[in-house]
Design a protein around this motif. Sequence first.
Motif, PDB file in Angstrom:
ATOM      1  N   ALA A 184      28.016  54.503  48.469  1.00  0.00           N
ATOM      2  CA  ALA A 184      28.837  53.299  48.336  1.00  0.00           C
ATOM      3  C   ALA A 184      30.264  53.737  48.048  1.00  0.00           C
ATOM      4  O   ALA A 184      30.509  54.464  47.098  1.00  0.00           O
ATOM      5  N   ILE A 185      31.203  53.307  48.874  1.00  0.00           N
ATOM      6  CA  ILE A 185      32.609  53.670  48.667  1.00  0.00           C
ATOM      7  C   ILE A 185      33.307  52.477  48.031  1.00  0.00           C
ATOM      8  O   ILE A 185      33.325  51.372  48.606  1.00  0.00           O
ATOM      9  N   VAL A 186      33.870  52.688  46.820  1.00  0.00           N
ATOM     10  CA  VAL A 186      34.563  51.617  46.106  1.00  0.00           C
ATOM     11  C   VAL A 186      36.062  51.808  46.315  1.00  0.00           C
ATOM     12  O   VAL A 186      36.596  52.859  46.000  1.00  0.00           O
ATOM     13  N   TYR A 187      36.732  50.784  46.852  1.00  0.00           N
ATOM     14  CA  TYR A 187      38.163  50.927  47.120  1.00  0.00           C
ATOM     15  C   TYR A 187      38.822  49.571  46.947  1.00  0.00           C
ATOM     16  O   TYR A 187      38.165  48.583  46.624  1.00  0.00           O
ATOM     17  N   ASN A 188      40.135  49.529  47.148  1.00  0.00           N
ATOM     18  CA  ASN A 188      40.864  48.275  47.051  1.00  0.00           C
ATOM     19  C   ASN A 188      41.140  47.752  48.441  1.00  0.00           C
ATOM     20  O   ASN A 188      41.714  48.444  49.270  1.00  0.00           O
ATOM     21  N   LYS A 189      40.715  46.516  48.677  1.00  0.00           N
ATOM     22  CA  LYS A 189      40.926  45.934  50.008  1.00  0.00           C
ATOM     23  C   LYS A 189      42.267  45.217  50.027  1.00  0.00           C
ATOM     24  O   LYS A 189      42.637  44.538  49.078  1.00  0.00           O
ATOM     25  N   PHE A 190      42.979  45.355  51.125  1.00  0.00           N
ATOM     26  CA  PHE A 190      44.304  44.753  51.240  1.00  0.00           C
ATOM     27  C   PHE A 190      44.138  43.305  51.660  1.00  0.00           C
ATOM     28  O   PHE A 190      43.736  43.026  52.781  1.00  0.00           O
ATOM     29  N   VAL A 191      44.442  42.367  50.775  1.00  0.00           N
ATOM     30  CA  VAL A 191      44.323  40.952  51.126  1.00  0.00           C
ATOM     31  C   VAL A 191      45.658  40.449  51.669  1.00  0.00           C
ATOM     32  O   VAL A 191      45.729  39.795  52.696  1.00  0.00           O
ATOM     33  N   SER A 192      46.745  40.760  50.935  1.00  0.00           N
ATOM     34  CA  SER A 192      48.071  40.399  51.444  1.00  0.00           C
ATOM     35  C   SER A 192      49.057  41.316  50.747  1.00  0.00           C
ATOM     36  O   SER A 192      48.670  42.144  49.930  1.00  0.00           O
ATOM     37  N   ALA A 193      50.349  41.127  51.047  1.00  0.00           N
ATOM     38  CA  ALA A 193      51.339  42.030  50.455  1.00  0.00           C
ATOM     39  C   ALA A 193      51.456  41.835  48.955  1.00  0.00           C
ATOM     40  O   ALA A 193      52.020  42.668  48.272  1.00  0.00           O
ATOM     41  N   ILE A 194      50.941  40.725  48.430  1.00  0.00           N
ATOM     42  CA  ILE A 194      51.025  40.563  46.986  1.00  0.00           C
ATOM     43  C   ILE A 194      49.673  40.567  46.317  1.00  0.00           C
ATOM     44  O   ILE A 194      49.583  40.410  45.119  1.00  0.00           O
ATOM     45  N   SER A 195      48.587  40.711  47.065  1.00  0.00           N
ATOM     46  CA  SER A 195      47.303  40.738  46.374  1.00  0.00           C
ATOM     47  C   SER A 195      46.336  41.682  47.055  1.00  0.00           C
ATOM     48  O   SER A 195      46.433  41.985  48.237  1.00  0.00           O
ATOM     49  N   TYR A 196      45.399  42.179  46.251  1.00  0.00           N
ATOM     50  CA  TYR A 196      44.358  43.065  46.739  1.00  0.00           C
ATOM     51  C   TYR A 196      43.114  42.746  45.939  1.00  0.00           C
ATOM     52  O   TYR A 196      43.191  42.074  44.907  1.00  0.00           O
ATOM     53  N   GLU A 197      41.972  43.204  46.393  1.00  0.00           N
ATOM     54  CA  GLU A 197      40.770  43.051  45.582  1.00  0.00           C
ATOM     55  C   GLU A 197      39.867  44.239  45.835  1.00  0.00           C
ATOM     56  O   GLU A 197      39.926  44.870  46.894  1.00  0.00           O
ATOM     57  N   SER A 198      39.019  44.527  44.855  1.00  0.00           N
ATOM     58  CA  SER A 198      38.156  45.689  45.016  1.00  0.00           C
ATOM     59  C   SER A 198      37.005  45.317  45.932  1.00  0.00           C
ATOM     60  O   SER A 198      36.561  44.179  45.980  1.00  0.00           O
ATOM     61  N   ALA A 199      36.541  46.318  46.698  1.00  0.00           N
ATOM     62  CA  ALA A 199      35.461  46.068  47.656  1.00  0.00           C
ATOM     63  C   ALA A 199      34.612  47.323  47.758  1.00  0.00           C
ATOM     64  O   ALA A 199      35.037  48.407  47.384  1.00  0.00           O
ATOM     65  N   VAL A 200      33.395  47.143  48.285  1.00  0.00           N
ATOM     66  CA  VAL A 200      32.468  48.265  48.413  1.00  0.00           C
ATOM     67  C   VAL A 200      32.004  48.338  49.859  1.00  0.00           C
ATOM     68  O   VAL A 200      31.653  47.323  50.457  1.00  0.00           O
TER      69      VAL A 200
END
Lengths: 296, 103
Positions: A184-200
Amino acid sequence: MLARRTLGRIASQPPALGAAPSQARNMATLREIELRLKSVRNIEKITKSMKMIASTKLAKAQRAMQAGKQYGIANTEIFAHTGAEEAGKRKLFIVISSDKGLCGGIHSSVSKATRRAFAEKDKVDEDSPIMVIGDKSKAQLSRALPKNLVLTFNQIGRDIPTFADAAGVADLILTSDVKYDKIAIVYNKFVSAISYESAVVEIDPENLLKESPGFKAYEMEDDVTKDLAEFTLANAIYATLVEAHACEQSARRNAMDNASKNASDMINRLTMQYNRGRQAAITNELVDIITGASAL
Amino acid sequence: MGILANHAPTIEPLRPGVVEVIEGGNTSKKWFVSGGFATVHPNNKLTINAVEAAPLDAFSPEAVRANLQEALKVAAGNGSEEDKVEARIEADVYEALQHALSK
């Protein structure tokens, strides 16, 4: 008449003894305010320049991320067709962060996601191994889950990640003797230029691929499952590295933007305070002179 | 190997070489691919995952020849086993490039 009035005025004033120390205190605080102003101005210059740098890096990183994302999607296409088997619970977590700070909540976001995954006891084994890319998350996770850390990587993420970096990481993972059922790779997903969220993102290793029924539908000349598994792992690491890099640049830009705004607010407030203090000191001096002169 | 629409699901490793995509008309595009995997999925999608790919006209034959000589020298030389294997792989790629460019 004048004399009586001035006497009255002197009596009604706060005692002369009190005036001198408060004036001395004002001068001391004036100096302090001046020093604070100078240091906050310097900090504002630094945060502004960091924001500029992060903005230009973000533009480049976003372009690389567009390509990398497509690559990652194409890579995981095969997992959409090979049915998700009920795997064992020993998952290898690869946590992607970086070595540098001043980027908002990037590192704690992935560390929290990893800890949340571990809290789901029925899905994850307690002694599942963790590999961390980046010193900042390594420090956080070594406080939270010290027994599970197996490998750490650093000096990755200084520039846009390349496939060579990802391939190197994948190579070290595969040649280490760590046992796992799933990755499982845990990283930060790029949602927009001002927000991100963690994803697997989950990757099946070789033996899981072989047993999955959907996989058997594919024809293969020789048995390339092992190569395929290694290649998909390297691809997934590459795609997530690039996306995490873009998230980090955008978070750093936003953090430095906020810091610059706060710094300029502080400069305004301090300047007001400084000017008021300066005017108060001048007024006190004038009053002293005038009362002294009128007493003559 | 040629892949038409509705090919059976297959997984193929790719050696360094040329990939040609033939579009609707008689146009076709050629890329030199450094290696990777080609996967045909059950839903009639073909995914080619390559580490690096470049259109053929981005390569210069001179540079290819020079680098091929270098790689052959290292492969035949007396470096470590790993170096020689790497140089052998490098030489293979350059030979494939030369072959593709000369067509």
